[in-house]
Design a protein around this motif. Sequence first.
Motif, short mmCIF file in Angstrom:
data_model
loop_
_atom_site.label_atom_id
_atom_site.label_comp_id
_atom_site.label_asym_id
_atom_site.label_seq_id
_atom_site.Cartn_x
_atom_site.Cartn_y
_atom_site.Cartn_z
N UNK A 139 0.80 -1.12 0.07
CA UNK A 139 0.11 -0.06 -0.14
C UNK A 139 0.83 1.25 -0.14
N UNK A 140 0.44 2.33 -1.03
CA UNK A 140 0.96 3.48 -0.98
C UNK A 140 0.07 4.32 -1.48
N UNK A 141 0.38 5.64 -1.69
CA UNK A 141 -0.67 6.68 -2.03
C UNK A 141 -1.35 6.45 -3.10
N UNK A 142 -0.95 5.30 -4.28
CA UNK A 142 -1.41 5.36 -5.40
C UNK A 142 -1.88 3.99 -5.70
N UNK A 143 -1.38 2.80 -5.08
CA UNK A 143 -1.82 1.48 -5.19
C UNK A 143 -2.00 0.69 -4.06
N UNK A 144 -2.96 -0.20 -4.07
CA UNK A 144 -3.32 -1.18 -2.82
C UNK A 144 -3.49 -2.61 -3.51
N UNK A 145 -2.77 -3.61 -2.94
CA UNK A 145 -2.91 -4.99 -3.37
C UNK A 145 -1.92 -6.00 -2.59
N UNK A 146 -1.94 -6.99 -3.17
CA UNK A 146 -1.10 -8.15 -2.62
C UNK A 146 0.23 -8.54 -3.57
N UNK A 147 1.19 -9.06 -2.73
CA UNK A 147 2.50 -9.43 -3.52
C UNK A 147 2.80 -10.78 -2.73
N UNK A 148 3.08 -11.58 -3.85
CA UNK A 148 3.54 -13.06 -3.67
C UNK A 148 4.97 -13.01 -3.92
N UNK A 149 5.87 -13.63 -3.10
CA UNK A 149 7.42 -13.58 -3.41
C UNK A 149 7.96 -15.17 -3.22
N UNK A 150 8.56 -15.48 -4.28
CA UNK A 150 9.40 -16.80 -4.06
C UNK A 150 10.89 -16.13 -3.95
N UNK A 151 11.48 -16.23 -2.73
CA UNK A 151 13.28 -15.87 -2.83
C UNK A 151 13.96 -16.67 -3.49
N UNK A 152 13.52 -18.02 -3.96
CA UNK A 152 14.47 -18.70 -4.65
C UNK A 152 13.42 -19.41 -5.82
N UNK A 153 13.81 -18.97 -6.94
CA UNK A 153 13.21 -19.61 -8.25
C UNK A 153 13.92 -19.73 -9.43
N UNK A 154 14.50 -20.81 -9.53
CA UNK A 154 15.34 -20.83 -10.71
C UNK A 154 16.83 -20.43 -10.31
N UNK A 155 17.39 -19.34 -10.94
CA UNK A 155 18.62 -18.69 -10.64
C UNK A 155 18.23 -17.11 -10.10
N UNK A 156 17.23 -17.07 -9.60
CA UNK A 156 16.96 -15.77 -8.85
C UNK A 156 15.58 -15.68 -8.08
#
Length: 454
Positions: A397-414
């Motif tokens: 959330x910031x002044x412009x956007x609201x939403x959800x983030x999904x993160x995979x710290x290790x996925x292939x080479x990054x």
Amino acid sequence: MSQPEAFGRYRVIRRLGSGSFATVWLAQDDLLNYPVAIKVLAENWAHQMDIQHRFLEEARILRQTDSTWLVAVHDVDVLPDGRPYMVMTYADQGSVADLVQRGQLPLDEALRLLTEIGQGITVLHNHGTIHRDIKPSNVLLQSSPVGQRVLVADLGFAKSIDEASGFTAAAGTPGYMSPEQSIPGGDLDVRSDVYSLGAVAYELITGRPPSRPPVRTAPGRIRPGLPPALDELILSALSVDRESRPADAKTFTDRVRAIRMAPDLPRAEQWWRRYRMPWHRVGALVASCALVLAGTTAAAGHPGAELTTVHSRTHGLRLGVPSAWTEEIHTDLEALVAGDGGRVAAGLLVATDADAWRSTDRSAYGVYAAVLQEPLSPERLADAAPCSGAPNERGFGDARWRGTVWEWPECGVGAFTSASVRAPDTDTSVYLEIRQPDYRPGLVNEIIGALRSG
């Protein structure tokens, strides 16, 4: 581990990174109104007393040295489950590895960084300690009143010089550790760190780490025009025979400083060389996209990831993408979730390699964005990612956007990130995919924050 609310009086903000032995969190000391980094021993090592001892020994070394060139430890405590944690300096500008990933550094900047790294290692040697794991990702960068400051970090493998003949296990990172470090029980001394300094120097100068020892290709063969003395110094530091290396970190650093101060050193590079792009790849897209280099800004907290603005009139999108990733632009790529009821239009991709964006090795880095006709289900977004394991899920959330983030710290080479964000009080929603060489949620936040639609 899931994000905790606090460690003692330190309120947790977000995760900064994790390794084999520990996780590092960004936290706020509300009492002193100051950000700190908190390093916590990983749960799977909670009952390994030798690992706990190593963890606490790192804190003791950093506390006792208390140097301008080393990460400082302000406090140490223990969680209810018995795991220790240390409260450290927060390096708000990322690591030297971030700088290297951006591209070739100006020679003077590379030598400045190398001099300051060498000063940090010299402090350790003067205090009777060998670091044993010097590499770009273990050298952090912090804002200061006079500019950027180097902080040598991660002393998890550090040992007393007096115990150098008693090392029973190999330690270090391949590509940066000396040949003698790969031999358990080997007799090490400060020249092992000199080898690592040579490897870091090689990468800072050329943009890539040296080959396996023996290293025979001089940096000047990769980057023509270097002073011969610099080639000689780096190759001597990388010598398999440690008798041929500089005697210690101070000797190495003094020689780097002398080279940097020489009046005939090549100075600043023209901006167009430093940020040059393969224009022939994007020339055919002029009608539908405008690539705006004038919109480049430094991404807060990540000096190695300056954002270049890419504007697609076709999609009504304006993306902020790290400059090093803006090699190719693709304007008609289907999203991973395009099959979900057909509710995602073809989107805009800015990446190092558009053809490899969906490849199995996942070696391309970049940003993809598409306007959503209506919000997608979180389950569909998370399931669509080509990564194994459950993602880290968090709100944005910031002044412009609201939403959800999904993160995979290790996925292939990054690392891989998918996100669905929506502008408040509007029907505008955007789906994003972000591939990066390593897990940097702060950079993800900056990319989403730079997003514009319409």
